[in-house]
Enzyme design. Structure first.
Site, mmCIF file in Angstrom:
data_model
loop_
_atom_site.group_PDB
_atom_site.id
_atom_site.type_symbol
_atom_site.label_atom_id
_atom_site.label_comp_id
_atom_site.label_asym_id
_atom_site.label_seq_id
_atom_site.Cartn_x
_atom_site.Cartn_y
_atom_site.Cartn_z
ATOM 1 N N HIS A 1 120.075 97.817 30.514
ATOM 2 C CA HIS A 1 120.021 96.895 29.373
ATOM 3 C C HIS A 1 119.526 97.800 28.260
ATOM 4 C CE1 HIS A 1 120.595 92.903 31.118
ATOM 5 N NE2 HIS A 1 119.719 93.148 32.072
ATOM 6 N N ASP B 1 124.737 96.121 31.148
ATOM 7 C CA ASP B 1 124.738 94.679 31.410
ATOM 8 C C ASP B 1 124.610 93.927 30.081
ATOM 9 O OD1 ASP B 1 124.438 92.188 32.525
ATOM 10 O OD2 ASP B 1 122.566 92.637 33.585
ATOM 11 N N LYS C 1 126.593 91.597 28.721
ATOM 12 C CA LYS C 1 127.011 90.176 28.712
ATOM 13 C C LYS C 1 127.599 89.791 27.353
ATOM 14 C CE LYS C 1 123.620 88.714 32.182
ATOM 15 N NZ LYS C 1 122.703 89.868 32.275
ATOM 16 N N PHE C 2 128.649 90.489 26.958
ATOM 17 C CA PHE C 2 129.300 90.189 25.675
ATOM 18 C C PHE C 2 129.774 88.741 25.659
ATOM 19 C CE2 PHE C 2 129.868 94.800 25.872
ATOM 20 C CZ PHE C 2 129.539 95.170 24.572
ATOM 21 N N VAL C 3 129.554 88.060 24.551
ATOM 22 C CA VAL C 3 130.158 86.736 24.358
ATOM 23 C C VAL C 3 130.240 86.466 22.864
ATOM 24 C CG1 VAL C 3 127.937 85.562 24.764
ATOM 25 C CG2 VAL C 3 130.043 84.246 24.868
ATOM 26 N N ASP C 4 131.456 86.416 22.350
ATOM 27 C CA ASP C 4 131.669 86.130 20.924
ATOM 28 C C ASP C 4 133.178 86.088 20.692
ATOM 29 O OD1 ASP C 4 131.288 85.904 18.081
ATOM 30 O OD2 ASP C 4 129.339 86.886 18.360
ATOM 31 N N GLY D 1 136.785 87.554 19.661
ATOM 32 C CA GLY D 1 137.360 88.847 20.048
ATOM 33 C C GLY D 1 137.033 89.978 19.100
ATOM 34 N N THR E 1 134.610 90.413 17.005
ATOM 35 C CA THR E 1 133.197 90.822 17.029
ATOM 36 C C THR E 1 132.880 91.636 18.282
ATOM 37 O OG1 THR E 1 132.607 88.881 15.731
ATOM 38 C CG2 THR E 1 130.817 89.937 16.947
ATOM 39 N N SER F 1 122.416 84.248 39.046
ATOM 40 C CA SER F 1 121.430 84.071 40.111
ATOM 41 C C SER F 1 120.316 83.115 39.711
ATOM 42 C CB SER F 1 120.811 85.431 40.444
ATOM 43 O OG SER F 1 120.203 85.980 39.282
ATOM 44 N N TYR G 1 116.092 84.971 44.607
ATOM 45 C CA TYR G 1 116.462 86.163 45.383
ATOM 46 C C TYR G 1 117.074 85.831 46.732
ATOM 47 C CZ TYR G 1 113.840 88.952 42.027
ATOM 48 O OH TYR G 1 113.391 89.557 40.883
HETATM 49 P P1 BMP Z 1 115.543 91.927 39.258
HETATM 50 O O1 BMP Z 1 116.156 92.500 40.545
HETATM 51 O O2 BMP Z 1 114.349 92.694 38.819
HETATM 52 O O3 BMP Z 1 115.327 90.460 39.328
HETATM 53 O O4 BMP Z 1 116.614 92.194 38.077
HETATM 54 C C1 BMP Z 1 117.855 91.612 38.054
HETATM 55 C C2 BMP Z 1 118.711 92.187 36.961
HETATM 56 O O5 BMP Z 1 120.012 91.616 37.043
HETATM 57 C C3 BMP Z 1 118.228 91.943 35.557
HETATM 58 O O6 BMP Z 1 118.577 93.057 34.771
HETATM 59 C C4 BMP Z 1 119.029 90.738 35.082
HETATM 60 O O7 BMP Z 1 119.265 90.776 33.694
HETATM 61 C C5 BMP Z 1 120.331 90.913 35.837
HETATM 62 N N1 BMP Z 1 121.021 89.665 36.211
HETATM 63 C C6 BMP Z 1 120.438 88.711 37.022
HETATM 64 O O8 BMP Z 1 119.300 88.858 37.459
HETATM 65 N N2 BMP Z 1 121.166 87.602 37.374
HETATM 66 C C7 BMP Z 1 122.432 87.374 36.940
HETATM 67 O O9 BMP Z 1 123.033 86.380 37.313
HETATM 68 C C8 BMP Z 1 123.018 88.332 36.101
HETATM 69 C C9 BMP Z 1 122.303 89.475 35.741
HETATM 70 O O10 BMP Z 1 122.865 90.376 34.976
#
Ligand code: BMP
Length: 360
Positions: free
Chosen positions: A67, A100, A102-105, A107, A109, A242, A313
């Site tokens: 990031h 990471d 995560k582009f969103v806008d 086209g 931009t 997640s 997790y």
């Molecule tokens: P961690 O394992 O420390 O929880 O980090 C997860 C990483 O994955 C972070 O950089 C977060 O921005 C990214 N991430 C996420 O956790 N879940 C998603 O669904 C998408 C992600 O990019």
């Protein structure tokens, strides 16, 4: 999840042969070579820590996720900056860089955000990702930007100032020539020009081996056993997240699947919580964050608590063997360990074991 899709039972070395995207083919081969399906999410706060971590954990991983916007001291210099240094470490240890973002806008931009601005992400990140809430045209826009970028990098960096009488062939056809009109004489020289000043400027990609060699000692090292990655750039679609209470619906995820199929030459696959390949010829790659192991010594498939801020997790075994993902993305599980390289190896072994279990 499409639990009987053939890709779930295929070794990565086989999937390398049929994947459409050149970078996916490369990545599957790299995974096979390093026996690794681990991505480190390098969420540290300074550029110095980022580079040190990439160097220490590099041997265990196939993808390093960044990031860039949470790193203080990120050096934006396109020839000597943090992106170039990361690219040199990627070559040395054999991993791909995934920003990471995560582009969103709209086209237009995202094209500019991807290729220009401060970070010039396209120059150092092999892979990036997009949330396609803005609509599928955004993917086409990014694909176009990547294709244009790739076409441009065939020119190399050359900033030169020459004064003198140019010989034939020095100018490309159509190149502007400040010569006041001239004809070539028989030896090919431009007879009417006495003196000309030419300034040529073009550029070279951050991951060019030649550029990095001029950087710092050791940057010329290349990981043995595989060539350098192709110059193609790849996109992952953020199809599922997640985090608890994520608002991405099944329809949204399905739209990602359709967009991926429509742009196979640019979309490598997904960031998702499960395998999404379902059509017979789908061979997209899946990367999954929200992965953690219980501490060493505890039941390895036991429950792992979330972080209290929405992150949830799962273990590598659940994500890879049961849910069919290909690469697990691990951040704090590794970074916050007493010895990140040792912990990364533990994750690599578990994730690879989970993949072998899926095959059998
Ligand atoms: P961690 O394992 O420390 O929880 O980090 C997860 C990483 O994955 C972070 O950089 C977060 O921005 C990214 N991430 C996420 O956790 N879940 C998603 O669904 C998408 C992600 O990019």
């Amino acid at each position: 999840m499409s639990d009987r899709h053939p890709t779930l039972l295929q070794p990565y070395s086989e999937r390398a042969k049929t994947a459409t995207h050149p970078l996916s083919r490369y990545l599957f081969r790299l995974m096979d070579l390093k026996a690794s399906n681990l991505c480190l999410s390098a969420d540290v706060t300074t550029a110095r820590e980022l580079l040190a971590l990439a160097d220490r954990v590099g041997p265990s991983i196939v993808v390093l996720k960044t990031h860039y916007d949470l790193i203080s001291g990120w050096d934006y210099n396109p020839q000597t900056g943090t992106g170039v240094k990361l690219a040199a470490l990627a070559r040395k240890h054999g991993f791909l860089i995934f920003e990471d973002r995560k582009f969103v806008d709209i086209g237009k931009t995202v094209q500019m955000q991807y290729t220009a601005g401060t970070a010039r992400i396209i120059e150092w990140a092999h892979i990036t990702n997009a949330n396609i809430d803005a609509g599928k045209d955004m993917v086409r826009a990014m694909a176009e930007a990547a294709a244009n970028w790739k076409a441009r990098i065939h020119y190399e960096v050359k900033t030169s100032v020459s004064v003198g009488t140019p010989v034939a062939g020095q100018f490309d056809d159509g190149e502007e020539q400040n010569n006041g009109g001239s004809d070539r004489d028989s030896d090919g020289r431009k007879g009417s020009i006495v003196s000309i000043t030419t300034v040529t400027q073009s550029f070279e990609p951050a991951d060019s081996p030649r550029l990095a060699k001029t950087n710092e000692h050791g940057d010329e090292l290349v990981f043995p056993g595989i060539e350098e990655p192709p110059m193609d750039r790849g996109l992952l679609l953020l199809a599922q997240m997640s985090s608890k209470g994520c608002l991405m619906t099944k329809d949204y995820t399905q739209a990602c699947v359709e967009a991926a199929r429509e742009h196979k030459d640019f979309v490598m696959g997904y960031v998702a919580q499960e395998a999404l390949n379902s059509a017979p010829d789908d061979n997209f790659i899946h990367m999954t964050p929200g992965c953690k192991l219980p501490p060493p010594g505890e039941e390895e498939n036991g429950h792992v608590e979330g972080d209290g801020l929405g992150q949830q997790y799962n273990t590598p075994a659940k994500l890879i063997t049961l849910l069919g993902t290909d690469i697990v993305i691990v951040g704090r599980g590794i970074i916050q360990a007493a010895d990140p390289p040792t912990e990364a190896e533990r994750y690599r072994r578990k994730a690879w074991k989970a993949y072998l279990a899926r095959l059998s």
